[in-house]
Design an enzyme around this catalytic site. Structure first.
Site, PDB file in Angstrom:
ATOM      1  CD  GLU A   1      -5.181   1.667   2.298  1.00 39.79           C
ATOM      2  OE1 GLU A   1      -4.698   2.248   1.325  1.00 39.79           O
ATOM      3  OE2 GLU A   1      -6.203   0.954   2.243  1.00 39.79           O
TER       4      GLU A   1
ATOM      5  NE  ARG B   1      -4.134  -1.808   0.277  1.00 39.29           N
ATOM      6  CZ  ARG B   1      -4.167  -3.059  -0.172  1.00 39.29           C
ATOM      7  NH1 ARG B   1      -3.141  -3.550  -0.831  1.00 39.29           N
ATOM      8  NH2 ARG B   1      -5.238  -3.805   0.019  1.00 39.29           N
TER       9      ARG B   1
ATOM     10  CB  SER C   1      -8.597  -1.496   4.222  1.00 34.57           C
ATOM     11  OG  SER C   1      -8.929  -2.765   3.742  1.00 34.57           O
TER      12      SER C   1
HETATM   13  N1  EPU Z   1     -10.942 -10.548  10.422  1.00 32.74           N
HETATM   14  C1  EPU Z   1     -11.626 -10.635  11.616  1.00 32.74           C
HETATM   15  N2  EPU Z   1     -12.595  -9.693  11.865  1.00 32.74           N
HETATM   16  C2  EPU Z   1     -12.891  -8.711  10.989  1.00 32.74           C
HETATM   17  C3  EPU Z   1     -12.174  -8.630   9.769  1.00 32.74           C
HETATM   18  C4  EPU Z   1     -11.205  -9.564   9.502  1.00 32.74           C
HETATM   19  O1  EPU Z   1     -11.410 -11.520  12.442  1.00 32.74           O
HETATM   20  O2  EPU Z   1     -13.774  -7.907  11.290  1.00 32.74           O
HETATM   21  C5  EPU Z   1      -9.951 -11.570  10.126  1.00 32.74           C
HETATM   22  C6  EPU Z   1     -10.474 -12.495   9.015  1.00 32.74           C
HETATM   23  O3  EPU Z   1     -11.201 -13.560   9.524  1.00 32.74           O
HETATM   24  C7  EPU Z   1      -9.215 -12.959   8.342  1.00 32.74           C
HETATM   25  C8  EPU Z   1      -8.251 -11.801   8.547  1.00 32.74           C
HETATM   26  O4  EPU Z   1      -8.801 -10.964   9.545  1.00 32.74           O
HETATM   27  O5  EPU Z   1      -8.692 -14.086   8.966  1.00 32.74           O
HETATM   28  C9  EPU Z   1      -8.004 -11.022   7.278  1.00 32.74           C
HETATM   29  O6  EPU Z   1      -9.232 -10.513   6.769  1.00 32.74           O
HETATM   30  P1  EPU Z   1      -9.548 -10.455   5.206  1.00 32.74           P
HETATM   31  O7  EPU Z   1      -9.151 -11.710   4.531  1.00 32.74           O
HETATM   32  O8  EPU Z   1     -10.945  -9.967   5.050  1.00 32.74           O
HETATM   33  O9  EPU Z   1      -8.560  -9.388   4.606  1.00 32.74           O
HETATM   34  P2  EPU Z   1      -8.014  -8.057   5.223  1.00 32.74           P
HETATM   35  O10 EPU Z   1      -6.627  -8.238   5.713  1.00 32.74           O
HETATM   36  O11 EPU Z   1      -8.994  -7.530   6.200  1.00 32.74           O
HETATM   37  C10 EPU Z   1      -6.918  -7.137   3.009  1.00 32.74           C
HETATM   38  C11 EPU Z   1      -6.907  -5.828   2.284  1.00 32.74           C
HETATM   39  C12 EPU Z   1      -8.181  -5.651   1.479  1.00 32.74           C
HETATM   40  C13 EPU Z   1      -8.276  -6.815   0.489  1.00 32.74           C
HETATM   41  C14 EPU Z   1      -8.268  -8.142   1.298  1.00 32.74           C
HETATM   42  C15 EPU Z   1      -8.238  -9.347   0.398  1.00 32.74           C
HETATM   43  C16 EPU Z   1      -5.538  -4.294   3.581  1.00 32.74           C
HETATM   44  C17 EPU Z   1      -5.519  -3.146   4.525  1.00 32.74           C
HETATM   45  N3  EPU Z   1      -6.748  -4.729   3.231  1.00 32.74           N
HETATM   46  O12 EPU Z   1      -7.988  -7.070   3.946  1.00 32.74           O
HETATM   47  O13 EPU Z   1      -8.078  -4.447   0.731  1.00 32.74           O
HETATM   48  O14 EPU Z   1      -9.469  -6.729  -0.286  1.00 32.74           O
HETATM   49  O15 EPU Z   1      -7.078  -8.209   2.111  1.00 32.74           O
HETATM   50  O16 EPU Z   1      -7.009  -9.466  -0.222  1.00 32.74           O
HETATM   51  O17 EPU Z   1      -4.482  -4.770   3.185  1.00 32.74           O
HETATM   52  C18 EPU Z   1      -8.594  -2.111   0.740  1.00 32.74           C
HETATM   53  O18 EPU Z   1      -7.375  -1.893   0.692  1.00 32.74           O
HETATM   54  O19 EPU Z   1      -9.443  -1.165   0.762  1.00 32.74           O
HETATM   55  C19 EPU Z   1      -9.079  -3.483   0.836  1.00 32.74           C
HETATM   56  C20 EPU Z   1     -10.360  -3.779   0.984  1.00 32.74           C
END
Ligand code: EPU
Length: 342
Positions: free
Chosen positions: A334, A165, A238
């Site tokens: 972010e 990012r 995010s």
């Molecule tokens: N999780 C929780 N509770 C929540 C949210 C997430 O326990 O409320 C846990 C999930 O169960 C999972 C882990 O956190 O085990 C990661 O969550 P998720 O796979 O949804 O991905 P993320 O890390 O929250 C990142 C990116 C997203 C992208 C997704 C998929 C960042 C800051 N965010 O989210 O990007 O779509 O991975 O690759 O890196 C964005 O940048 O706007 C964005 C949406």
């Protein structure tokens, strides 16, 4: 001819839906428009700032100077062979529509980045990414106006200094105004899944031959289920980056919180799921004074339409503080302030 609007409310041009008055506002449809707008700003001694799709910005209520809304359009195939295709995309093109176009043409490389809001010109700034792919994996070069050298420049992939990012465009704020992006996509690569959740989802579909369209559809379904559509619920994706902490701190945290989610990061350390941390501080579904935390994904802050950017930032500070108090992990916001603050 440059058309300038005075005191334009850009509420419809920022996906968090905050009222924000741009003192002067103009639409940039070509590189020529950009040069004229910059001359105008210089002549009238105005500060200027670049607005793209408004999906990753935190707008101030009053935006002084000249706001440049990037709308340079165009999609072109520059080179093509049996294996690959090189395409040039105008900064004002919609990112998701570009992904759809690539899938229709059976060009592989960006299908897992479906439904990321915003315009192509902003995609290199934060090196957008989803489900195991980042823009840096397909980007060949960026064309931009260099406000320091006062000329158009082409930056290749390494010159963009991409990181999670992050990029040179984010670090040297205000220096480059992106007008087009060149991507290299593939025609004959085997489809593989780098992200477990997507792999599991595809597995459940039990498809005989997985196509790019299947992957695209799966990503659209997963995202629509977890992330709010900015047209229906105002948000900026995010709101926090996933913080990178040391292996030793992660091991310590695992001792206290065995279910904490983290993955080894490309740079040394462990990338921790900020959504998990925020969720485990009890914020999911919180809503007060028109700002809150999306009930299905704690990483996304929402605005229900009757609040101010100040109240949202207060909520962000409260979340950061509670995550720090509980886990001793510092979260970083972010989306970018608009106009930028140094
Ligand atoms: N999780 C929780 N509770 C929540 C949210 C997430 O326990 O409320 C846990 C999930 O169960 C999972 C882990 O956190 O085990 C990661 O969550 P998720 O796979 O949804 O991905 P993320 O890390 O929250 C990142 C990116 C997203 C992208 C997704 C998929 C960042 C800051 N965010 O989210 O990007 O779509 O991975 O690759 O890196 C964005 O940048 O706007 C964005 C949406």
């Amino acid at each position: 001819m440059l058309s300038i609007e005075a005191d334009k409310n850009i509420i419809a041009l920022n996906t968090l839906g905050f009222n924000a008055i741009a003192e002067q506002f103009t639409r940039i449809a070509s590189e020529d428009d950009l040069l004229k707008a910059l001359q105008y700003a210089q002549l009238h001694q105005l500060d200027y700032q670049v607005l793209s799709g408004g999906s990753n910005v935190l707008v101030d209520e009053h935006i002084p100077g000249l706001t440049l809304h990037m709308q340079v359009m165009g999609r072109a195939v520059l080179k093509e062979c049996d294996q690959q295709v090189l395409i040039r995309i105008g900064a004002g093109e919609n990112w998701h529509e570009l992904v759809q176009w690539s899938v229709v043409n059976n060009w592989q490389g960006i299908e897992t980045m479906a439904l990321i809001p915003g315009l192509v010109g902003a995609s290199p700034v934060q090196n957008i990414g989803a489900y195991g792919t980042e823009l840096k994996d397909v980007l060949v070069q960026v064309r931009a106006w260099d406000c320091l050298a006062k000329e158009f420049v082409e930056l290749d992939n390494s010159e963009c200094q991409f990181a999670y990012r992050d990029s040179v465009f984010k670090r040297s704020k205000g220096r480059f105004i992106i007008t087009s992006v060149d991507l290299k996509l593939h025609k004959r690569l085997a489809i593989e899944f780098k992200y477990q959740a997507l792999k599991d989802y595809m597995h459940k579909q039990s498809l005989a031959n997985i196509t790019l369209k299947d992957v695209f559809q799966a990503v659209c379904e997963i995202r629509s289920d977890k992330l709010p559509d900015p047209v229906k619920v105002a948000n900026a994706g995010s709101f926090f980056k996933n913080p990178i902490i040391s292996h030793s701190q992660f091991q310590q945290l695992q001792g206290d919180f065995p279910k904490i989610v983290g993955h080894p990061s490309a740079c040394s350390g462990v990338k921790v799921a900020a959504g998990w941390l925020i969720d485990h501080c009890g914020w999911k579904g919180y809503l007060a004074s028109g700002v809150g935390v999306y009930p299905k994904q704690a990483l996304v802050l929402i605005h229900t339409g009757e609040s101010s950017i100040g109240q949202l930032m207060q909520l962000a500070d409260d979340i950061k503080q509670s995550v720090f108090d509980k886990f001793k992990v510092q979260l970083e916001i972010e989306p970018q302030r608009f106009p930028s603050v140094n």
